[in-house]
Enzyme design. Structure first.
Site, PDB file in Angstrom:
ATOM      1  N   VAL A  69       0.811  -1.226   0.000  1.00  0.00           N
ATOM      2  CA  VAL A  69       0.000   0.000   0.000  1.00  0.00           C
ATOM      3  C   VAL A  69       0.841   1.271   0.000  1.00  0.00           C
ATOM      4  O   VAL A  69       0.341   2.348  -0.330  1.00  0.00           O
ATOM      5  CB  VAL A  69      -1.004   0.032   1.182  1.00  0.00           C
ATOM      6  CG1 VAL A  69      -1.978  -1.135   1.108  1.00  0.00           C
ATOM      7  CG2 VAL A  69      -0.294   0.077   2.531  1.00  0.00           C
ATOM      8  N   SER A 145      -6.419   4.154  15.714  1.00  0.00           N
ATOM      9  CA  SER A 145      -6.031   3.538  16.990  1.00  0.00           C
ATOM     10  C   SER A 145      -6.325   4.525  18.111  1.00  0.00           C
ATOM     11  O   SER A 145      -6.286   5.747  17.889  1.00  0.00           O
ATOM     12  CB  SER A 145      -4.528   3.221  16.980  1.00  0.00           C
ATOM     13  OG  SER A 145      -4.089   2.898  18.282  1.00  0.00           O
ATOM     14  N   TYR A 158       3.797   6.112  14.943  1.00  0.00           N
ATOM     15  CA  TYR A 158       2.493   5.437  14.845  1.00  0.00           C
ATOM     16  C   TYR A 158       1.359   6.367  15.284  1.00  0.00           C
ATOM     17  O   TYR A 158       0.312   6.459  14.635  1.00  0.00           O
ATOM     18  CB  TYR A 158       2.550   4.188  15.726  1.00  0.00           C
ATOM     19  CG  TYR A 158       1.367   3.265  15.660  1.00  0.00           C
ATOM     20  CD1 TYR A 158       1.203   2.368  14.610  1.00  0.00           C
ATOM     21  CD2 TYR A 158       0.425   3.248  16.687  1.00  0.00           C
ATOM     22  CE1 TYR A 158       0.130   1.492  14.577  1.00  0.00           C
ATOM     23  CE2 TYR A 158      -0.657   2.377  16.660  1.00  0.00           C
ATOM     24  CZ  TYR A 158      -0.799   1.501  15.605  1.00  0.00           C
ATOM     25  OH  TYR A 158      -1.866   0.638  15.581  1.00  0.00           O
ATOM     26  N   ALA A 159       1.579   7.088  16.396  1.00  0.00           N
ATOM     27  CA  ALA A 159       0.538   8.000  16.895  1.00  0.00           C
ATOM     28  C   ALA A 159       0.280   9.120  15.890  1.00  0.00           C
ATOM     29  O   ALA A 159      -0.876   9.508  15.657  1.00  0.00           O
ATOM     30  CB  ALA A 159       0.947   8.580  18.253  1.00  0.00           C
ATOM     31  N   ALA A 160       1.355   9.636  15.277  1.00  0.00           N
ATOM     32  CA  ALA A 160       1.195  10.709  14.282  1.00  0.00           C
ATOM     33  C   ALA A 160       0.406  10.194  13.082  1.00  0.00           C
ATOM     34  O   ALA A 160      -0.509  10.864  12.579  1.00  0.00           O
ATOM     35  CB  ALA A 160       2.562  11.226  13.843  1.00  0.00           C
ATOM     36  N   LYS A 162      -1.681   7.604  12.965  1.00  0.00           N
ATOM     37  CA  LYS A 162      -3.071   7.266  13.313  1.00  0.00           C
ATOM     38  C   LYS A 162      -3.905   8.524  13.584  1.00  0.00           C
ATOM     39  O   LYS A 162      -5.118   8.533  13.338  1.00  0.00           O
ATOM     40  CB  LYS A 162      -3.094   6.311  14.518  1.00  0.00           C
ATOM     41  CG  LYS A 162      -2.514   4.932  14.219  1.00  0.00           C
ATOM     42  CD  LYS A 162      -3.282   4.206  13.114  1.00  0.00           C
ATOM     43  CE  LYS A 162      -2.875   2.757  12.957  1.00  0.00           C
ATOM     44  NZ  LYS A 162      -3.559   2.090  11.824  1.00  0.00           N
TER      45      LYS A 162
END
Ligand code: NAP
Length: 250
Positions: A69, A145, A158-160, A162
């Site tokens: 992707v 998330s 990951y937080a950025a 999501k």
């Protein structure tokens, strides 16, 4: 007239990214069981073969495609192989490269943003012209998330990504509502997947103890929420973020 079964997906075509394992696999399975045609997009040909065997009872309505992707050419190639116009897209593929900010490398940042954020843009852009032009039941469900809502130690990248997924969801909800789409996000909490099953039992117990529901989530908890948001029953739910976390983020 009201649809007698708003949770039937017969004659609907669904694309699920990251559908060969974990949450995505359960989403693909649930749609197949509800009568949909499902195209599973995932990275690893070997994982796709395993998923295909596990879903063999629905083989006549299942397509599996090896797609990265994060690569636009790969997405375009897969989109050209679709057999039917798309009704429902579930953007689920995701990776983690966890480290504290001090230790996180540029490669860790780039890899997670490429799959979890740019990947969503690539897939949705690549499939946009493949949605049924006349359907008023077009659905995009993005898997974010709880970390995208509240942050998490060791997950800057990951937080950025999501949180970005939530921004895209709300923007697309505004832009695409008039074109017959609803666009929503799900923010899962701690979900039991092959990844979490590899963790020590005491760590899993500590995680479960933090959840008001006193258990980890199951992949079916997320699949059920995806089915609801994709159904006729959710036709007035748009640009929302549904936390499916047992109350973790209360
Ligand atoms: P998973 O079991 O690792 O499944 C993710 C799938 O995405 C894997 O099959 C993976 O393939 C695939 N994938 C990775 N990179 C890809 C790429 N570039 N192109 C296509 N496919 C790719 O993870 P999961 O736990 O089910 O997570 C599914 C989604 O839920 C993710 O977006 C994750 O961030 C989100 N989520 C999970 C939890 C949780 O507790 N599990 C909590 C909140 C949110 P490979 O295995 O070959 O890399």
């Amino acid at each position: 007239m009201t649809n007698p079964n708003p949770f039937s997906f017969q004659n609907k075509t669904v694309v699920v990214t990251g559908g060969a394992s974990g949450i995505g696999f359960q989403i693909a399975k649930s749609f197949l069981e509800a009568g949909a045609k499902v195209s599973v997009w995932d990275y690893s040909p070997a994982a796709l073969e395993t998923a295909k065997s596990a879903l063999a009872t629905h083989g006549d309505r299942l397509q599996t495609l090896s797609v990265d992707v994060s690569q636009r050419d790969s997405v375009k190639k897969a989109a050209a192989e679709l057999k039917n116009p798309v009704d429902i897209l579930v953007n689920n593929a995701g990776i983690t490269r966890d480290k504290s900010f001090a230790k996180m490398t540029e490669e860790d940042w780039d890899a997670v943003i490429a799959v979890n954020l740019t990947g969503l843009f690539n897939v949705t852009k690549g499939l946009f012209e493949h949605f049924s032009p006349t359907s008023s039941h077009k659905r995009i469900v993005n898997i974010s998330s709880v970390v995208g809502l509240y942050g998490n130690f060791g997950q800057t990248n990951y937080a950025a990504a999501k949180a970005g997924v939530i921004g895209m969801t709300k923007t697309w909800g505004k832009e695409l509502g008039r074109k017959g789409f609803t666009v929503n996000a799900i923010a899962p909490g701690f979900i039991r997947t092959p990844m979490t099953e590899a963790m020590p039992l005491e760590v899993l117990a500590q995680m479960a103890a933090k959840v008001p529901a006193q258990r980890l989530g199951e992949t079916s908890d997320i699949a059920n929420a995806v089915m609801f948001l994709s159904s006729e029953a959710a036709s007035y739910v748009n640009a929302s973020v549904l936390s499916v976390d047992g109350g973790l983020t209360l």
